[in-house]
Scaffold this motif. Sequence first.
Motif, short mmCIF file in Angstrom:
data_model
loop_
_atom_site.label_atom_id
_atom_site.label_comp_id
_atom_site.label_asym_id
_atom_site.label_seq_id
_atom_site.Cartn_x
_atom_site.Cartn_y
_atom_site.Cartn_z
N THR A 139 7.96 5.61 -8.62
CA THR A 139 8.05 4.27 -9.21
C THR A 139 6.67 3.70 -9.47
N ALA A 140 5.64 4.41 -9.04
CA ALA A 140 4.27 3.94 -9.23
C ALA A 140 3.38 5.16 -9.41
N GLY A 141 2.29 4.97 -10.12
CA GLY A 141 1.37 6.09 -10.33
C GLY A 141 2.01 7.14 -11.23
N SER A 142 1.68 8.40 -10.96
CA SER A 142 2.14 9.46 -11.85
C SER A 142 3.15 10.34 -11.12
N GLU A 143 3.57 11.40 -11.81
CA GLU A 143 4.48 12.36 -11.16
C GLU A 143 3.68 13.48 -10.49
N GLY A 144 2.35 13.37 -10.51
CA GLY A 144 1.48 14.46 -10.06
C GLY A 144 1.63 14.79 -8.58
N SER A 145 1.21 16.03 -8.25
CA SER A 145 1.40 16.48 -6.86
C SER A 145 0.50 15.73 -5.89
N ASP A 146 -0.61 15.14 -6.40
CA ASP A 146 -1.47 14.40 -5.46
C ASP A 146 -0.81 13.10 -5.00
N GLU A 147 0.27 12.70 -5.68
CA GLU A 147 0.98 11.50 -5.23
C GLU A 147 2.28 11.84 -4.51
N ALA A 148 2.50 13.15 -4.29
CA ALA A 148 3.63 13.54 -3.44
C ALA A 148 3.37 13.00 -2.04
N GLN A 149 4.42 12.83 -1.27
CA GLN A 149 4.29 12.25 0.07
C GLN A 149 4.80 13.25 1.10
N PRO A 150 4.45 13.10 2.37
CA PRO A 150 3.71 12.05 3.04
C PRO A 150 2.22 12.04 2.66
N PHE A 151 1.61 10.84 2.81
CA PHE A 151 0.16 10.69 2.72
C PHE A 151 -0.42 10.73 4.14
N TYR A 152 -1.70 11.10 4.18
CA TYR A 152 -2.37 11.20 5.50
C TYR A 152 -3.71 10.45 5.44
N VAL A 153 -4.05 9.72 6.49
CA VAL A 153 -5.42 9.22 6.66
C VAL A 153 -5.89 9.61 8.06
N ASN A 154 -7.18 9.89 8.17
CA ASN A 154 -7.65 10.37 9.48
C ASN A 154 -8.05 9.25 10.44
N SER A 155 -8.18 8.02 9.90
CA SER A 155 -8.63 6.95 10.78
C SER A 155 -7.73 5.74 10.63
N PRO A 156 -7.34 5.06 11.69
CA PRO A 156 -7.60 5.42 13.09
C PRO A 156 -6.61 6.48 13.58
N TYR A 157 -7.00 7.25 14.47
CA TYR A 157 -6.19 8.24 15.23
C TYR A 157 -5.71 9.44 14.41
N GLY A 158 -5.39 9.24 13.11
CA GLY A 158 -4.67 10.25 12.31
C GLY A 158 -3.25 9.74 12.11
N ILE A 159 -2.96 9.33 10.86
CA ILE A 159 -1.64 8.76 10.56
C ILE A 159 -1.09 9.44 9.30
N ALA A 160 0.19 9.79 9.32
CA ALA A 160 0.87 10.25 8.10
C ALA A 160 2.03 9.29 7.84
N LEU A 161 2.33 9.08 6.55
CA LEU A 161 3.34 8.07 6.21
C LEU A 161 4.09 8.46 4.95
N ALA A 162 5.38 8.14 4.95
CA ALA A 162 6.22 8.35 3.76
C ALA A 162 7.00 7.07 3.50
N HIS A 163 7.15 6.74 2.25
CA HIS A 163 7.65 5.41 1.85
C HIS A 163 8.75 5.54 0.81
N ASN A 164 9.82 4.81 1.01
CA ASN A 164 10.82 4.61 -0.05
C ASN A 164 10.75 3.15 -0.46
N GLY A 165 10.54 2.92 -1.74
CA GLY A 165 10.49 1.54 -2.23
C GLY A 165 9.36 1.36 -3.21
#
Length: 489
Positions: free
Chosen positions: A76-102
Amino acid sequence: MCGIIGIAGATDVAAALYDGLTVLQHRGQDAAGIATMDGNRVHLHKGNGLVKEVFDERAMALLTGRVGIGHCRYPTAGSEGSDEAQPFYVNSPYGIALAHNGNLINTDALRRLVFEEDKRNVNTESDSEVLLNVFAHELAQQGALTPQAAVAAVAGVHRRCTGGYAVVSMVLGLGLVAFRDPHGIRPLVLGKRVGPNGTEYAVASESVALDILGFVRERDVQPGEAVVINFRGELHAEVCAAPRPHAPCIFEYVYFARPDSMIENISVHKARMRMGVTLGQKILRLRPDHDIDTVIPIPDTSRDAALEIANVLGVKYREGFIKNRYVGRTFIMPGQGERVKSVRRKLNPIPLEFKDRVVLLVDDSIVRGTTSQQIVQMARDAGAKKVYLASAAPPVRHPNIYGIDMPSADELVAHGRTEQEIETLLGCDWLIYQDLADLEAAVAGPKFPNRPFDSSCFSGEYVTGIEPGYFERIQQLRSDDAKRKRRAP
Ligand SMILES: O=P(O)(O)OC[C@H]1O[C@H](OP(=O)(O)OP(=O)(O)O)[C@H](O)[C@@H]1O
Ligand SMILES: NC(=O)CC[C@H](N)C(=O)O
Ligand SMILES: [Mg+2]
């Protein structure tokens, strides 16, 4: 609409996440991904395609860990590209991965603040990556990494993010964190399984994912609630948003969800049957002496409603279109060209069910009109004497901005048109829509008749409020035209 699932298990969870995603596949066919947490490592695999195309044995073997999340995407946002596939990951703080519907509706402003004030880079056009960075920043502001700290971070997300969001995430050293927007627009359900190795929890967009994995549906995650499950399987849940009007998306019941799901304690199957009853009654009211010979559903989603319409009218229900089960859902395909082609590839009539008959075709909803226009013609070509068309939902006249990709009013066949004009455009002999009050009553059911819903694509009323210029901006970004240009080499 995407599908999300998170499991805090007693043994490795990747195989269960995979199975769960396959039953959420109807919510997103463009990309899929799974992230797991094992000790101090996050393992992540994602890519474009259906769940079965994205994962092979090798990828699965690397996804070790007892806590994990999964996602299947319908952008629903951005492109259909694989770099916008989910989950996303950030290394700080601690290391978090997240997946979103909406879908967030203040992404631009948030993106600026995340960069300028939080000093964090968002690397794609995805609103979900922005959401992850807001969560990460808020978590970094807390003291020790505890369930309470995660809840406080989610409270920060609720303060800053506007729109529809159901989220599963995992934080290294803590566990699974799931939450839902303060209006409860997008669904999220919590399940529990007690096995030989201990208590396990799962959260998912729809209860069908829990069913097939042997989790017992406990309850919906509440609007504005955060649920944290640590590595020992201990659950901490807290509503952490200021109270707002409850507004679960009515389109889940109309089209998105599987009929065997329960959302907000409402059976989707029963809601669809009640839609059929009220629409059947309306048909009888308007044409007590109708000449309909048979009621024919446009597979798949309209079947529940169509059967009840036939029962109310006292005429035969017949399957007149056979669906090619190897073609996915048309509506959630990214481009109009692809959608138009796939209707014909997907549905083929059985001529003897049409020949010399007056048929009432039933669809759950008419959005762009891609399906109905072709189907009406197919029915005529197959020999129907007259073709009537009924929609179990009212005319879709307004964009959906909370997680369904209908951002551009101009692409909606009912936008700016009377029912008479739509009837002419679709080429049917009679077009009949469900009334919005009937739809809402049908979904709410007899036990809680006045439950509120987000019905914005029918009513044009948006529970979050809308910034001036928002519709113009998303029209520029996300109309079919804009998407085509973005895809062009
Ligand atoms: O007016 P339109 O823009 O064509 O959109 C509406 C149609 O798209 C959906 O079907 P879809 O093929 O996606 O899925 P289904 O097999 O679950 O009905 C929906 O059920 C309608 O049939
Ligand atoms: N349909 C959805 O839930 C989409 C999630 C998110 N906005 C994306 O585009 O990836
Ligand atoms: Mg359909």
